[in-house]
Enzyme design. Structure first.
Site, mmCIF file in Angstrom:
data_model
loop_
_atom_site.group_PDB
_atom_site.id
_atom_site.type_symbol
_atom_site.label_atom_id
_atom_site.label_comp_id
_atom_site.label_asym_id
_atom_site.label_seq_id
_atom_site.Cartn_x
_atom_site.Cartn_y
_atom_site.Cartn_z
ATOM 1 N N ASP A 47 0.771 -1.253 0.000
ATOM 2 C CA ASP A 47 0.000 0.000 0.000
ATOM 3 C C ASP A 47 0.805 1.310 0.000
ATOM 4 O OD1 ASP A 47 -1.489 -2.121 0.892
ATOM 5 O OD2 ASP A 47 -2.209 -1.150 2.697
ATOM 6 N N GLU A 220 -10.438 -2.627 4.307
ATOM 7 C CA GLU A 220 -9.131 -2.072 4.677
ATOM 8 C C GLU A 220 -9.003 -0.671 4.070
ATOM 9 O OE1 GLU A 220 -6.208 -5.826 5.170
ATOM 10 O OE2 GLU A 220 -6.572 -5.342 3.084
ATOM 11 N N TRP A 306 -3.931 -9.197 -3.757
ATOM 12 C CA TRP A 306 -3.427 -10.099 -2.722
ATOM 13 C C TRP A 306 -3.483 -11.571 -3.141
ATOM 14 C CZ3 TRP A 306 -0.032 -9.042 0.630
ATOM 15 C CH2 TRP A 306 0.004 -7.799 1.272
#
Ligand code: FRU
Length: 507
Positions: A47, A220, A306
């Site tokens: 990120d 998230e 992911w």
């Protein structure tokens, strides 16, 4: 610039020039090293964190493993830029100690509300998640030297709910309430909490926002920001946009992003509806947040998923950011939808361009290929009318990435099932699609509507932007055998091709 330097150095004895050239070349010239997207010189990155503009400089912090090429030892990596396109990596900013430094944001505390400033120096304050097994809580660190060195706050943690999953604080100054506002996730509950503070150290919980959806994974990286509404006569109407990264079940499979549009009063976010709207229809768009302290909403995301992030075949680094995008809102019959365009800063690296009007019976590929092979990366603007059309990026025998408009299915697609490495992974080998309806006029003499595929092609990625009543974007990584694709345009309805060269941001 580099080309010019090489030409100049060509006159010098070889032993004098070698170190200079070798350093620049080997550092950022690997086959899968994107040339117009940031990636760390070596090791793992995920990120973007703490995106902020201060004192003429953009800061990009990012989740970084200083010790390896897989996720681990989370630390805040750091890079700076004067134009959002040329990045220079600096020493890591916030290091791992008893906790790992997970995602978060940075604010510029102009008024020194935190008291961290000294001798008239404005503090930059980082709010991040301290992670250890069984506990995630929020931490502060600050810098009074434009982000070069960071001091961890002695009173950490600043918010501890004694919970294992509580992360990714996104902080900004909320003018109407005269307070700092933080949104932060309770991932398993698919819930964002809102906190307020007047000094960045003491926080009180003031509200929350949640939309349960079993089909989507954990929440998230919240990002809450005001976004201007287009075609508004005052030019001042803004609505609030809440970006949410979902760990699984996104439109292209695996992790991705959704968004909500609504109103926010500093405590409560009231969405226009709770319809699931995805931010991007490709497989590789995650954890995007806004750049703080800027007068307009610009976001950068992590160009990965992911599902396979730890397996992508890049070396000696792993993880690349997306290009910055500018946000606005468009009013439609079904509510406000997000419109993302490449940030204007792309101009800093745009080079020569060529325009080709497609003439039946004439092969335009040679002309186009010579032009793109001369560039470090490039933008393609392919215009067609309502039938099928698109482009194949041929990068090896039996290897290609196909991008096009399918008029029967009414969709834009990026097919990377034969795009190169990692296509043996069924999670990677995808044909990603975005619904796209081109409405035709009932008047038979009206010109046929057209659409333009705007594509940014880099060594290991393709980002597609398509304008329309409901604009769409698709972001996908590719790992081709050759860095010099041969373009092949197709489709009877193809009308024109425009190509713009992009210069490497590493030069
Ligand atoms: C999102 C994320 C965040 C977390 C970070 C850890 O990709 O899982 O929720 O803070 O990565 O690296």
């Amino acid at each position: 610039m580099l080309r010019f330097a090489l030409r100049l150095f060509g006159l010098l004895p070889f032993f004098l020039i070698q170190p200079v050239v070798a350093q620049t070349d080997t550092a950022y010239n690997q086959p899968f090293r994107n040339q117009v997207h940031f990636s760390p010189r070596q090791n793992w990155a995920n990120d973007p964190n703490g995106l902020v503009f201060y004192d003429g400089e953009y800061h990009l912090f990012f989740q970084y493993n200083p010790l390896g090429i897989q996720w681990g030892h989370m630390t805040w990596g750091h890079a700076v830029s004067n134009d959002l396109m040329h990045w220079k990596e600096l020493a890591p900013a916030i290091t791992e100690d008893t906790v790992m430094a997970f995602s978060g944001s940075v604010v510029v505390d102009e008024r020194n509300t935190s008291g961290f400033g000294s001798e008239g120096k404005v503090p930059m304050v980082a709010v991040y998640t301290g992670h250890r097994k069984g506990n995630q809580s929020q931490f502060l660190a600050y810098s009074i030297d434009n982000g070069r060195t960071w001091i961890k706050y002695a009173g950490n943690p600043i918010i501890d709910r004694q919970q294992p999953d509580f992360r990714d604080p996104n902080v900004f100054w909320h003018e109407p309430s005269g307070r700092w506002v933080m949104s932060v996730m309770l991932p398993q509950e698919q819930k964002a909490l809102f906190y307020q503070s007047s000094d960045l150290k003491n926080w009180s919980e003031v509200g929350s926002f949640s939309v349960r959806n079993k089909a989507l994974g954990i929440w998230e990286c919240p990002a809450l920001m005001p976004v201007p509404v287009e075609d508004d006569s005052t030019g001042r109407t803004k609505k609030w946009v809440m970006l949410v990264s979902v760990g699984d079940g996104a439109v292209a499979g695996g992790s991705g992003m959704q968004y909500f549009v609504g109103d926010f009063d500093g405590k409560k976010f009231v969405p226009q509806d709770t319809v699931t709207r995805f931010l991007d229809y490709g497989k590789d768009y995650y954890a995007a947040i806004q750049i703080n302290n800027l007068d307009r909403p610009v976001t950068i995301g992590w160009m990965n998923n992911w599902q396979y992030a730890n397996d992508i075949p890049t070396s000696p680094f792993r993880g690349s950011m997306t290009l910055p995008r500018q946000l606005s809102l468009r009013k439609t019959a079904t509510g406000y939808v997000l419109h993302q365009t490449l940030a204007d800063e792309i101009k800093a690296i745009q080079g020569n361009e060529t325009q080709i009007s497609v003439i039946k019976g004439i092969d335009h590929t040679k002309e186009a290929n010579e032009f793109v092979n001369d560039a470090d990366a490039y933008e393609l603007m392919i215009r067609g009318s309502m039938g099928n059309f698109g482009v194949r990026l041929k990068t090896g025998p039996n290897e290609e990435t196909v991008i096009g408009y399918d008029s029967t299915r009414q969709e834009i697609y990026v097919d990377r099932t034969k795009s190169g490495k990692l296509t043996n992974n069924p999670k990677f080998a995808a044909r990603t699609t975005a619904p796209f309806v081109v409405s035709s006029s009932s008047n038979p003499t009206a010109p046929r509507p057209q659409l333009t595929l705007h594509i940014v092609v880099d060594r290991a990625s393709v980002e597609v932007f398509v304008e329309g009543q409901e604009p769409v974007t698709l972001t996908n990584q590719i790992f081709p055998a050759s860095t010099k694709p041969q373009l092949e345009f197709f489709g009877k309805s193809l009308r024109s091709i425009e190509i713009r060269q992009l210069e490497s941001g590493w030069k």
